[in-house]
Design a protein around this motif. Structure first.
Motif, short mmCIF file in Angstrom:
data_model
loop_
_atom_site.label_atom_id
_atom_site.label_comp_id
_atom_site.label_asym_id
_atom_site.label_seq_id
_atom_site.Cartn_x
_atom_site.Cartn_y
_atom_site.Cartn_z
N LYS A 65 0.82 -1.21 0.00
CA LYS A 65 0.00 0.00 0.00
C LYS A 65 0.86 1.27 0.00
O LYS A 65 0.37 2.36 -0.25
CB LYS A 65 -0.94 0.00 1.22
CG LYS A 65 -2.09 -0.98 1.04
CD LYS A 65 -3.11 -0.84 2.13
CE LYS A 65 -2.67 -1.58 3.37
NZ LYS A 65 -3.72 -1.54 4.42
N ASP A 122 3.66 1.41 -1.87
CA ASP A 122 4.61 1.34 -2.99
C ASP A 122 4.53 2.53 -3.94
O ASP A 122 5.32 2.63 -4.86
CB ASP A 122 4.51 -0.01 -3.72
CG ASP A 122 3.20 -0.17 -4.47
OD1 ASP A 122 2.39 0.79 -4.47
OD2 ASP A 122 2.97 -1.24 -5.05
N GLN A 123 3.57 3.43 -3.72
CA GLN A 123 3.48 4.61 -4.57
C GLN A 123 4.19 5.81 -3.95
O GLN A 123 4.25 6.87 -4.55
CB GLN A 123 2.01 4.99 -4.76
CG GLN A 123 1.14 3.90 -5.33
CD GLN A 123 1.21 3.89 -6.84
OE1 GLN A 123 0.95 4.90 -7.47
NE2 GLN A 123 1.59 2.77 -7.40
N GLN A 155 6.82 8.44 -2.83
CA GLN A 155 8.07 8.99 -3.33
C GLN A 155 8.68 9.86 -2.27
O GLN A 155 8.12 10.90 -1.93
CB GLN A 155 7.79 9.86 -4.56
CG GLN A 155 7.32 9.11 -5.76
CD GLN A 155 8.43 8.96 -6.77
OE1 GLN A 155 9.08 9.93 -7.12
NE2 GLN A 155 8.65 7.74 -7.21
N ARG A 185 6.01 7.45 -11.02
CA ARG A 185 4.74 7.05 -10.42
C ARG A 185 3.97 6.12 -11.35
O ARG A 185 4.13 6.15 -12.56
CB ARG A 185 3.90 8.27 -10.11
CG ARG A 185 4.25 8.79 -8.73
CD ARG A 185 3.67 10.14 -8.50
NE ARG A 185 4.65 10.92 -7.72
CZ ARG A 185 4.65 12.23 -7.66
NH1 ARG A 185 3.77 12.92 -8.32
NH2 ARG A 185 5.55 12.84 -6.96
N GLY A 186 3.10 5.34 -10.79
CA GLY A 186 2.25 4.48 -11.60
C GLY A 186 2.86 3.13 -11.86
O GLY A 186 2.18 2.21 -12.26
N ASN A 187 4.17 3.00 -11.62
CA ASN A 187 4.81 1.71 -11.85
C ASN A 187 4.23 0.62 -10.95
O ASN A 187 3.97 -0.49 -11.39
CB ASN A 187 6.31 1.81 -11.60
CG ASN A 187 6.99 2.56 -12.73
OD1 ASN A 187 6.40 2.74 -13.80
ND2 ASN A 187 8.20 3.00 -12.50
N GLY A 188 4.05 0.98 -9.69
CA GLY A 188 3.51 0.02 -8.73
C GLY A 188 2.14 -0.45 -9.16
O GLY A 188 1.85 -1.65 -9.16
N GLN A 189 1.33 0.51 -9.57
CA GLN A 189 -0.03 0.21 -10.01
C GLN A 189 -0.01 -0.77 -11.19
O GLN A 189 -0.71 -1.78 -11.19
CB GLN A 189 -0.72 1.53 -10.41
CG GLN A 189 -2.16 1.38 -10.82
CD GLN A 189 -3.05 1.08 -9.62
OE1 GLN A 189 -2.78 1.52 -8.50
NE2 GLN A 189 -4.09 0.30 -9.83
N GLN A 190 0.84 -0.46 -12.16
CA GLN A 190 0.93 -1.32 -13.36
C GLN A 190 1.37 -2.73 -13.00
O GLN A 190 0.80 -3.71 -13.46
CB GLN A 190 1.93 -0.73 -14.35
CG GLN A 190 1.35 0.40 -15.18
CD GLN A 190 2.45 1.18 -15.88
OE1 GLN A 190 3.55 0.67 -16.09
NE2 GLN A 190 2.15 2.41 -16.23
N ARG A 207 1.08 -4.20 -10.22
CA ARG A 207 0.05 -4.87 -9.44
C ARG A 207 -1.00 -5.47 -10.38
O ARG A 207 -1.42 -6.60 -10.22
CB ARG A 207 -0.60 -3.84 -8.52
CG ARG A 207 -1.23 -4.44 -7.31
CD ARG A 207 -1.85 -3.36 -6.49
NE ARG A 207 -0.86 -2.55 -5.80
CZ ARG A 207 -1.11 -1.30 -5.40
NH1 ARG A 207 -2.27 -0.72 -5.66
NH2 ARG A 207 -0.19 -0.63 -4.74
N SER A 242 1.67 10.93 -3.50
CA SER A 242 1.37 9.92 -4.51
C SER A 242 -0.10 9.49 -4.47
O SER A 242 -0.48 8.53 -5.12
CB SER A 242 2.27 8.72 -4.29
OG SER A 242 2.24 8.35 -2.92
#
Lengths: 280, 203
Positions: A94, A96-97, A99, A128-133, A135, A211
């Motif tokens: 939770k 991982d976004q 920075q 940003r957004g890497n974690g989301q992708q 996941r 983030s």
């Protein structure tokens, strides 16, 4: 039930020890222009923090995996610290976004300019957004393996977990830089705080993460001030720590006196082991 | 023979204080504790005009609280030297708010303190005394605290006094004037500290 969140939880220790203020270890060893230690100072910092890691891990029985050195004020090595926080927290994904504050933001103007250009040249976004992708990718993969019922179980548990904002307790010897650590590590905008116990002794601070999302930081009163205060505060720690996803213990690196820290690590271990998953 | 015994937490700066006060050359290192046995030095009265007629020796005790294990190791040294002390100097630092270890060790020494013994709390590292962000820090050119530091000093002294008084009670005479701020690194306050220490040993 799939052991997605439970799994090997029992052996995990939801604690990270941060050795703060390493910039103060070598007088004159900080390059203000780059906002980084000089080569010689860097070596010295590594050598001496290694020493502290041994002192803490030998005595207080905590693996070096849980210890990281940094400087909150200088924004130095905040990423390695954050990785450990994410790695050892309950449901650390939770975070991982997050920075941390940019160390180059404190460097001289021409260095900042150079870094900016270099980042553009390398096509690095803000990351940003890497974690989301990742996941989403992971979920796609899992879908191929699990039955629809199992997948439903998993997603509902996932959603339940995501409804709880991450909750990190921060603790350290009196005056060790807890607030600076929170602000720079999570790059967080303080939103509200409410008193949990007594007057200002322990506060739950709600942060709006840069983030996105919120983060609850349980700001605990510092230990080691006086015998009387420690006795009083220990009750507060025992009440509040079992509900947290992680305890971030801030230790002053430019000190030679770690007895108080060793003592609290031993106690924290016990309290956390009594509550293998956060008690909410 | 008069005996002045120096105590304090590891890293508080006992050895550098002794060096600065009496022109000694004890080993110091920012990272490693150098003093693992009591270091006894006889002061040369010619060099230090402020000294009393009787010969004075200073004892640099090993630092406490290096780690939890080290503490009991030094207890025999404390038992040997504290009862002989004419003046006891407790070196601690101004740039912290954590004094529990000082309290704990003082408690261990309490039974060894003879009534009437002078105890001075030498409050070192005034140069690193925290001030709010944006406030002026220690003036290294003039080697004296900034106005902001001087403003918070009385409060600091009161706090440290309270911390020590809580343990000492009425065991030895102790008031606010026994807490003496200084910085061994820049020399500010050293002369006052020396006077306070020697006042106690003169009879």
């Amino acid at each position: 039930m799939i052991p997605f969140f439970r799994g090997k939880r029992k052996k995990r220790l939801r604690m990270v020890v941060g050795l703060n203020q390493v910039d103060k270890m070598c007088p004159g060893g900080w390059d203000e222009r780059l906002n980084a230690p000089t080569k010689a100072a860097e070596k010295e910092i590594r050598r001496r923090t290694q020493d502290i890691v041994h002192k803490l891990s030998d005595f207080a029985d905590i693996s070096p995996e849980h210890i990281e050195y940094y400087s909150a004020l200088r924004r130095y090595r905040l990423l390695p610290l954050l990785s450990k926080v994410i790695g050892h927290a309950h449901a650390g994904f939770k975070l991982d976004q997050v920075q941390p504050a940019d160390p180059f933001g404190l460097a001289h103007a021409e260095v900042q300019e150079f870094v900016r250009e270099e980042r553009v040249r390398r096509g690095e976004g803000n990351g940003r957004g890497n974690g989301q992708q990742m996941r989403e990718k992971l979920f796609e993969e899992i879908k191929k393996i699990l039955s629809p019922e199992e997948m439903d179980d998993l997603t509902s548990e996932w959603k339940r977990e995501m409804r709880q904002p991450p909750k990190v307790a921060i603790l350290g010897k009196a005056g060790v830089g807890k607030t600076t650590t929170i602000n720079n590590l999570f790059n967080a905008q303080w939103r509200t705080s409410h008193t949990l116990v007594g007057t200002t002794q322990a506060q739950a601070k709600e942060f709006e993460l840069e983030s996105g999302g919120t983060l609850t930081v349980v700001d605990l009163p510092g230990y080691g001030r006086t015998l009387r205060e420690d006795e009083e505060y220990e009750k507060i720690y025992r009440d509040l720590i079992p509900s947290c996803d992680l305890v971030l213990l801030v230790v002053q690196a430019d000190s030679r006196d770690f007895a108080d820290d060793q003592e609290i690590i031993l106690k924290l271990r016990d309290w956390l082991e009594d509550a293998p998953v956060p008690q909410r | 023979m008069l005996t002045v015994v120096f105590f304090g937490k590891t890293g508080a700066g006992k050895s550098s204080t002794l060096n600065a006060l009496f022109g000694l050359a004890l080993a110091t290192d920012p990272a490693v504790a150098c003093t693992s046995k009591p270091q006894v030095t006889l002061l040369d009265p010619d060099e230090d005009s402020g000294l009393p007629d009787e010969p004075v020796r200073v004892v640099d005790m090993p630092g406490i609280a290096e780690s939890l294990r080290a503490e009991d190791l030094y207890q025999p040294y404390y038992e040997k030297w504290v009862p002989q002390a004419d003046s006891l100097v407790w070196v601690t630092q101004a740039d912290t708010r954590a004094y529990k270890r000082d309290q704990l060790y003082l408690m261990k020494l309490l039974p060894l303190l003879r009534p009437g013994l002078q105890l001075i709390v030498a409050l070192n590292r005034v140069d690193d005394l925290g001030v709010d962000e944006g406030d002026e820090s220690f003036n290294t050119a003039l080697r004296r605290p900034s106005a902001a530091q001087l403003a918070v000093l009385p409060e600091k002294i009161s706090d440290v006094y309270g911390v020590f008084k809580e343990i000492l009670g009425e065991a030895v005479p102790f008031d606010r004037s026994h807490v003496v701020p200084y910085t061994a690194r820049y020399g500010w306050g050293l002369e006052k500290l020396k006077i306070a220490i020697l006042k106690g040993v003169e009879r």
